[in-house]
Structure formats: C-alpha cells, structure tokens
Write a protein that holds these residues in place. Sequence first.
Motif, PDB file in Angstrom:
ATOM      1  N   THR A  89      -0.880   5.824  -0.516  1.00 60.42           N
ATOM      2  CA  THR A  89       0.201   5.438  -1.430  1.00 60.42           C
ATOM      3  C   THR A  89       1.013   6.674  -1.793  1.00 60.42           C
ATOM      4  N   PRO A  90       2.238   6.479  -2.271  1.00 64.91           N
ATOM      5  CA  PRO A  90       3.099   7.626  -2.601  1.00 64.91           C
ATOM      6  C   PRO A  90       2.479   8.537  -3.654  1.00 64.91           C
ATOM      7  N   HIS A  91       2.581   9.830  -3.455  1.00 60.78           N
ATOM      8  CA  HIS A  91       2.174  10.810  -4.458  1.00 60.78           C
ATOM      9  C   HIS A  91       3.447  11.288  -5.148  1.00 60.78           C
ATOM     10  N   GLU A  92       3.636  10.796  -6.368  1.00 63.89           N
ATOM     11  CA  GLU A  92       4.855  11.091  -7.113  1.00 63.89           C
ATOM     12  C   GLU A  92       4.551  10.986  -8.594  1.00 63.89           C
ATOM     13  N   ARG A  93       5.543  11.340  -9.393  1.00 63.81           N
ATOM     14  CA  ARG A  93       5.398  11.213 -10.846  1.00 63.81           C
ATOM     15  C   ARG A  93       6.410  10.211 -11.361  1.00 63.81           C
ATOM     16  N   LYS A  94       5.957   9.308 -12.243  1.00 59.96           N
ATOM     17  CA  LYS A  94       6.806   8.253 -12.776  1.00 59.96           C
ATOM     18  C   LYS A  94       6.742   8.267 -14.307  1.00 59.96           C
ATOM     19  N   GLN A  95       7.915   8.309 -14.935  1.00 63.27           N
ATOM     20  CA  GLN A  95       7.955   8.269 -16.392  1.00 63.27           C
ATOM     21  C   GLN A  95       7.700   6.862 -16.905  1.00 63.27           C
ATOM     22  N   LEU A  96       6.974   6.781 -18.019  1.00 65.83           N
ATOM     23  CA  LEU A  96       6.834   5.500 -18.700  1.00 65.83           C
ATOM     24  C   LEU A  96       8.088   5.232 -19.523  1.00 65.83           C
ATOM     25  N   SER A  97       8.247   3.991 -19.957  1.00 61.05           N
ATOM     26  CA  SER A  97       9.423   3.642 -20.755  1.00 61.05           C
ATOM     27  C   SER A  97       9.238   4.114 -22.194  1.00 61.05           C
ATOM     28  N   ASP A  98      10.303   4.001 -22.981  1.00 65.67           N
ATOM     29  CA  ASP A  98      10.221   4.393 -24.387  1.00 65.67           C
ATOM     30  C   ASP A  98       9.507   3.353 -25.235  1.00 65.67           C
ATOM     31  N   ILE A  99       9.191   2.211 -24.657  1.00 70.62           N
ATOM     32  CA  ILE A  99       8.277   1.270 -25.330  1.00 70.62           C
ATOM     33  C   ILE A  99       6.845   1.616 -24.957  1.00 70.62           C
ATOM     34  N   ASP A 100       6.604   1.906 -23.673  1.00 64.55           N
ATOM     35  CA  ASP A 100       5.250   2.217 -23.199  1.00 64.55           C
ATOM     36  C   ASP A 100       4.581   3.327 -23.986  1.00 64.55           C
ATOM     37  N   ASP A 101       5.303   4.420 -24.211  1.00 62.39           N
ATOM     38  CA  ASP A 101       4.620   5.600 -24.735  1.00 62.39           C
ATOM     39  C   ASP A 101       4.692   5.738 -26.254  1.00 62.39           C
ATOM     40  N   GLN A 102       4.941   4.616 -26.947  1.00 60.33           N
ATOM     41  CA  GLN A 102       4.850   4.647 -28.397  1.00 60.33           C
ATOM     42  C   GLN A 102       3.422   5.000 -28.827  1.00 60.33           C
ATOM     43  N   GLU A 103       3.314   5.651 -29.958  1.00 63.33           N
ATOM     44  CA  GLU A 103       1.998   6.063 -30.453  1.00 63.33           C
ATOM     45  C   GLU A 103       1.084   4.863 -30.640  1.00 63.33           C
ATOM     46  N   TYR A 113       0.038   1.006  -7.190  1.00 66.39           N
ATOM     47  CA  TYR A 113      -0.557   2.331  -7.053  1.00 66.39           C
ATOM     48  C   TYR A 113      -0.441   3.220  -8.290  1.00 66.39           C
ATOM     49  N   PRO A 114       0.554   3.039  -9.193  1.00 66.78           N
ATOM     50  CA  PRO A 114       0.528   3.873 -10.404  1.00 66.78           C
ATOM     51  C   PRO A 114      -0.750   3.687 -11.229  1.00 66.78           C
ATOM     52  N   LEU A 115      -1.357   2.493 -11.167  1.00 62.79           N
ATOM     53  CA  LEU A 115      -2.590   2.254 -11.920  1.00 62.79           C
ATOM     54  C   LEU A 115      -3.761   3.069 -11.392  1.00 62.79           C
ATOM     55  N   ALA A 116      -3.633   3.593 -10.175  1.00 63.51           N
ATOM     56  CA  ALA A 116      -4.690   4.429  -9.596  1.00 63.51           C
ATOM     57  C   ALA A 116      -4.468   5.901  -9.902  1.00 63.51           C
ATOM     58  N   GLY A 117      -3.431   6.204 -10.693  1.00 66.43           N
ATOM     59  CA  GLY A 117      -3.127   7.592 -11.037  1.00 66.43           C
ATOM     60  C   GLY A 117      -3.701   7.991 -12.387  1.00 66.43           C
ATOM     61  N   ARG A 118      -3.131   9.041 -12.961  1.00 65.75           N
ATOM     62  CA  ARG A 118      -3.575   9.563 -14.248  1.00 65.75           C
ATOM     63  C   ARG A 118      -2.351   9.925 -15.086  1.00 65.75           C
ATOM     64  N   LEU A 119      -2.480   9.761 -16.396  1.00 68.04           N
ATOM     65  CA  LEU A 119      -1.374  10.073 -17.294  1.00 68.04           C
ATOM     66  C   LEU A 119      -1.376  11.547 -17.676  1.00 68.04           C
ATOM     67  N   VAL A 120      -0.173  12.107 -17.739  1.00 70.25           N
ATOM     68  CA  VAL A 120       0.036  13.459 -18.252  1.00 70.25           C
ATOM     69  C   VAL A 120       1.168  13.395 -19.267  1.00 70.25           C
ATOM     70  N   GLU A 121       1.287  14.427 -20.069  1.00 68.92           N
ATOM     71  CA  GLU A 121       2.370  14.491 -21.046  1.00 68.92           C
ATOM     72  C   GLU A 121       3.413  15.486 -20.601  1.00 68.92           C
ATOM     73  N   GLY A 122       4.684  15.078 -20.766  1.00 71.83           N
ATOM     74  CA  GLY A 122       5.790  15.972 -20.503  1.00 71.83           C
ATOM     75  C   GLY A 122       6.356  16.497 -21.802  1.00 71.83           C
ATOM     76  N   GLY A 138      -3.539   8.589  -6.788  1.00 72.75           N
ATOM     77  CA  GLY A 138      -4.379   7.732  -5.968  1.00 72.75           C
ATOM     78  C   GLY A 138      -5.863   7.936  -6.192  1.00 72.75           C
ATOM     79  N   GLU A 139      -6.237   8.546  -7.340  1.00 73.04           N
ATOM     80  CA  GLU A 139      -7.659   8.820  -7.607  1.00 73.04           C
ATOM     81  C   GLU A 139      -8.476   7.551  -7.814  1.00 73.04           C
ATOM     82  N   GLY A 140      -7.812   6.465  -8.210  1.00 73.62           N
ATOM     83  CA  GLY A 140      -8.502   5.197  -8.298  1.00 73.62           C
ATOM     84  C   GLY A 140      -8.843   4.752  -9.704  1.00 73.62           C
ATOM     85  N   VAL A 141      -9.393   3.538  -9.779  1.00 74.89           N
ATOM     86  CA  VAL A 141      -9.817   2.956 -11.052  1.00 74.89           C
ATOM     87  C   VAL A 141     -11.345   2.915 -11.083  1.00 74.89           C
ATOM     88  N   LEU A 142     -11.899   2.930 -12.305  1.00 81.41           N
ATOM     89  CA  LEU A 142     -13.348   2.869 -12.450  1.00 81.41           C
ATOM     90  C   LEU A 142     -13.850   1.455 -12.198  1.00 81.41           C
TER      91      LEU A 142
END
Length: 356
Positions: free
Chosen positions: A25-39, A78-87, A98-102
Amino acid sequence: MASPSCVAFSVRQRDPELVVPEKATPHERKQLSDIDDQEGLRFQLPVIMFYEGDPSMEGKDPVKVIREAVAKALVFYYPLAGRLVEGPNRKLIVDCTGEGVLFIQAEADITLKQLGDAILPPCPCREELLYDVPGSGEILGCPLVLIQVTRLTCGGFILAIRLNHTMADAFGLVQFLTAIGEIARGACAPSVPPLWERKLLAARSPPRITCTHHEYEETGDEKCAPILTMGQDNMVQRSFFFGPKEVRALRELLPPDLRVCSTFELITACVWKCRTLALELHPDEVIRLTCMNNVRVGVRGKDGLQMPLGYYGNAFVFPAVLSKAEMLCKNPLGYAGELVREAKAQMSEEYTGSFL
C-alpha cells in the motif's frame, strides 16, 4: 436468561499479532480533518458484537475468515494500518506505514445462550472479550485498530473492536466492518470504495464564526459535575430498550404536530427530561442538550457540504440548545421534543463552516 452476576466463564487469549494489508500500500502521510483531531475525539472507541452459530458455516473458523478479510480490507483502508503522529499545532497526521492492526484470537468455554444478559450493555465481561494490550491504547504511535475474535463452544463467536476515534466515526466504522464482511463472503473489493478527502472538513481560512454555538458556552450544566461524580453510591447502571410499543407510548405524549418527529428526537427528548428530573436541580439551573448531527446528510450547497459516498472520517457537528431545569421538568414532553428538533434544525452548510 441468566443475570450477568451469575455468569462464570474463562477466556483463553493467544498472543496479539499484527495483521498487515495483504498487498503493498502507499507509504505517505495524510492529514486528519479539523473535526477528526479535536481533543474530545482523542480516545479509543470499543464495540462488541455477538454472533450465533450458523450451520452453513460449519467447518469454517471465524478467526481465520475474519483475519484474512481484515488483511484484504486494509488494502483499501490502508491508513488504518498506519500510525498517528503530531504535526505543528498538534495537528494529527496518519503516517501510512502499513504496520498493521492488532489482532487477537481467543476461546471462551461458554455458549452464547449461557452468556444471557451478560451481553447487554454495560457488558460486564468486556475486559475478557476485548483485551487491552499493554501499551496499545495511546493515540500517537500505536495501532489504530484492535480486533479480538473469540470462539464460543456453541459455534458462535464474538467480534470485538477498539478503534482510535480520530480515524472514523460510527458510520465510518460500520463502513469498514461492512467491507470486511463483504470480503469475507467472497467479494474482491468493498461495494463502497473508501474515500479519504479529509480536506472537505478543514476550517475556513481565516476561520469565521457566523452562527451561535451554545455547545461551546459555559452553562449551569458544568455545575452538575459534582452531582454526577460524588453521588456514585446512589447510582446504578441499567440498559433500557425502546421497541415499537415503547416508542408508540412516548409518541402519544406529544402534541399532534410533533408526532411526526423521528425516533431519535423522541427518545432524546425523553432522556433529557428524565435526566433533569432525576438530578433534582435548582429550577433556574440552565441545562444544555447537545445533539450530534451527521453532515453526510447535509444539503449540498456551493461548497459541497454533503460528503461523498465512501467518506469514513468523523463527519458530524453537535449543535446545542438550552433550557432552564424548571421548564424541562414542568412542561410536557413536547417542550423538550421541540427543543431537540430546534437543535437539529440548526444544521446547515454555514453552521458546519462556522463550527470548524
């Protein structure tokens, strides 16, 4: 059916494993929306589903079927198989590694019938059926999905999922689960292709607040917190199910012009009124009701508010209405019902833009 306190059973869990997408799957970075990343959405959302044994599935292992279907579904999600980071400014970004899900497989020495009422919320056996893998529950740098499939002795099984809520709302989770189900039954791809498109729910630049947002105002409702936290000894948890009979009875309490309201509006009004009565608040206490509104069903405008089919991110706003406790308690149910409808009526393209 047995009561939850009478149910005794053991669950044997295997070691957790990572299920990765079946194909590259693509190895890329995708921003979440401004609703997604609310506290308020930075938490794990658990769901537990119970399935009876199906004679037509005899000889098929639900663990194997589901594990393979998840690997295939992750090719599309495939984004669900990734990991979240903060910008910058704590903006959440998915690192599509692509690290996968538990994934956990387990066996329980009990039948679905023997579980009885224990499957009703709040499920007392949740910790056994959805194992909290140590270190996996953080928002950043952890698997975004945890799945546990527990076989039952009757041939049935339990599917439990924990989802990082920043990645999807309930509609998005159902879409992902539907894709897994379709693939498990032999489909080559989901019938509804997933769409990322999180930029559709990005804040305007510059942000403009053009509507009244009671949901962000401080009200007397905050003063209720001590009542809810200090009075736990006087509270119990119970499940209430509203079937056709109960809904009809509630609808009869409304004036004729309100009886066409949705079941959601009806039950929400009832719960709001009952909660206020139970708390025995001061008559002048201002109580807030927040109603989540799905923007997927918004009216399409020049900016295209209505989300495209397949969007699986968080897509809701939560307009609120206010009322004094005395008004809620003393007026008929129709008073609360009208306020609920008023909250939902605020939903518009402009309201969503102002909310962001």
